[in-house]
Design a protein around this motif. Structure first.
Motif, PDB file in Angstrom:
ATOM      1  N   GLU A  69      -0.599  16.513  70.108  1.00 14.29           N
ATOM      2  CA  GLU A  69      -0.439  15.552  68.975  1.00 14.29           C
ATOM      3  C   GLU A  69      -0.549  16.220  67.690  1.00 14.29           C
ATOM      4  O   GLU A  69      -0.065  15.462  66.783  1.00 14.29           O
ATOM      5  CB  GLU A  69      -1.024  14.570  69.152  1.00 14.29           C
ATOM      6  CG  GLU A  69      -2.600  14.703  69.271  1.00 14.29           C
ATOM      7  CD  GLU A  69      -3.390  13.371  69.484  1.00 14.29           C
ATOM      8  OE1 GLU A  69      -3.798  12.696  68.534  1.00 14.29           O
ATOM      9  OE2 GLU A  69      -3.543  13.064  70.517  1.00 14.29           O
ATOM     10  N   TYR A  70      -0.911  17.407  67.710  1.00 14.16           N
ATOM     11  CA  TYR A  70      -1.224  17.776  66.519  1.00 14.16           C
ATOM     12  C   TYR A  70      -0.304  19.066  65.915  1.00 14.16           C
ATOM     13  O   TYR A  70       0.166  19.928  66.802  1.00 14.16           O
ATOM     14  CB  TYR A  70      -2.567  18.695  66.374  1.00 14.16           C
ATOM     15  CG  TYR A  70      -3.695  17.745  66.506  1.00 14.16           C
ATOM     16  CD1 TYR A  70      -4.116  16.687  65.489  1.00 14.16           C
ATOM     17  CD2 TYR A  70      -4.319  17.528  67.927  1.00 14.16           C
ATOM     18  CE1 TYR A  70      -5.125  15.749  65.658  1.00 14.16           C
ATOM     19  CE2 TYR A  70      -5.387  16.634  67.951  1.00 14.16           C
ATOM     20  CZ  TYR A  70      -5.699  15.779  67.077  1.00 14.16           C
ATOM     21  OH  TYR A  70      -6.680  14.714  67.230  1.00 14.16           O
ATOM     22  N   GLU A  71       0.358  18.708  64.802  1.00 15.36           N
ATOM     23  CA  GLU A  71       1.172  19.836  64.253  1.00 15.36           C
ATOM     24  C   GLU A  71       0.735  21.184  63.758  1.00 15.36           C
ATOM     25  O   GLU A  71       1.469  22.294  64.082  1.00 15.36           O
ATOM     26  CB  GLU A  71       2.059  19.031  63.057  1.00 15.36           C
ATOM     27  CG  GLU A  71       2.712  17.519  63.223  1.00 15.36           C
ATOM     28  CD  GLU A  71       3.190  17.140  62.069  1.00 15.36           C
ATOM     29  OE1 GLU A  71       3.155  17.653  60.925  1.00 15.36           O
ATOM     30  OE2 GLU A  71       3.208  15.952  62.277  1.00 15.36           O
ATOM     31  N   SER A 101      -1.735  15.734  61.920  1.00 12.96           N
ATOM     32  CA  SER A 101      -0.955  15.103  62.830  1.00 12.96           C
ATOM     33  C   SER A 101      -0.122  14.114  61.995  1.00 12.96           C
ATOM     34  O   SER A 101      -0.295  13.892  60.690  1.00 12.96           O
ATOM     35  CB  SER A 101      -1.804  14.597  63.823  1.00 12.96           C
ATOM     36  OG  SER A 101      -2.684  13.628  63.163  1.00 12.96           O
TER      37      SER A 101
END
Length: 149
Positions: A69-71, A101
């Motif tokens: 879920e983390y860019e 995120s």
């Protein structure tokens, strides 16, 4: 302190840093090769156990699930103190983690103050993490803005 111990201390620091770098790159296959086959990883957040996995396969699933879920992920490792005993060692590393995120269409930045307590083992001439206990001591979340300074 012997030359061998100094070399091992450098190799252990590189091991810890490479685990962080590969996590930031989300290269879990390469990252997990830095752990012993049957390694144990436990993660605590504010004192509560939130994740416990054993072995590379379980770690790969858990790490990728957590970070998907983390860019953007950044680990900044700080102090690293090692207790060395031949082919085994233990160490403590302080880490500042930044996660980016999106939530409800807005960018969110999360800061985490973590302390990793590791047990290392030398296998086939290379150092690996045999056990890692991560303590996420605190967390701060905030909206990112596009303001220029």
């Amino acid at each position: 302190m012997s030359i061998q111990e100094l070399e091992d201390r450098i190799l252990l620091r590189e091991l810890v840093d490479n685990v962080s770098i590969l996590g930031d790159q989300k290269d879990f296959n390469a990252q997990l090769n830095l752990f012993a086959e049957d390694a144990l990883s436990e993660t605590f957040a504010e004192g509560a156990l939130v994740l416990e996995v054993k072995g590379r396969e379980e770690m790969a699933k858990a790490f990728s699930k957590f970070l998907k879920e983390y860019e953007t992920v950044y680990h900044f490792n700080g102090q690293h103190v090692v207790t060395y005993n031949g082919d085994e060692a233990s160490g403590t590393c302080y880490c500042f983690i930044t996660l980016i995120s999106s939530e409800n269409g807005k960018k969110v930045k999360t800061y985490i103050g973590a302390v990793y307590h590791d047990e290392y083992i030398r296998q086939d001439g290379r150092w690996l993490i045999a056990k890692r206990i991560g303590n996420f001591e605190w967390q701060e979340k905030m909206l990112l803005t596009n303001r220029k300074i």
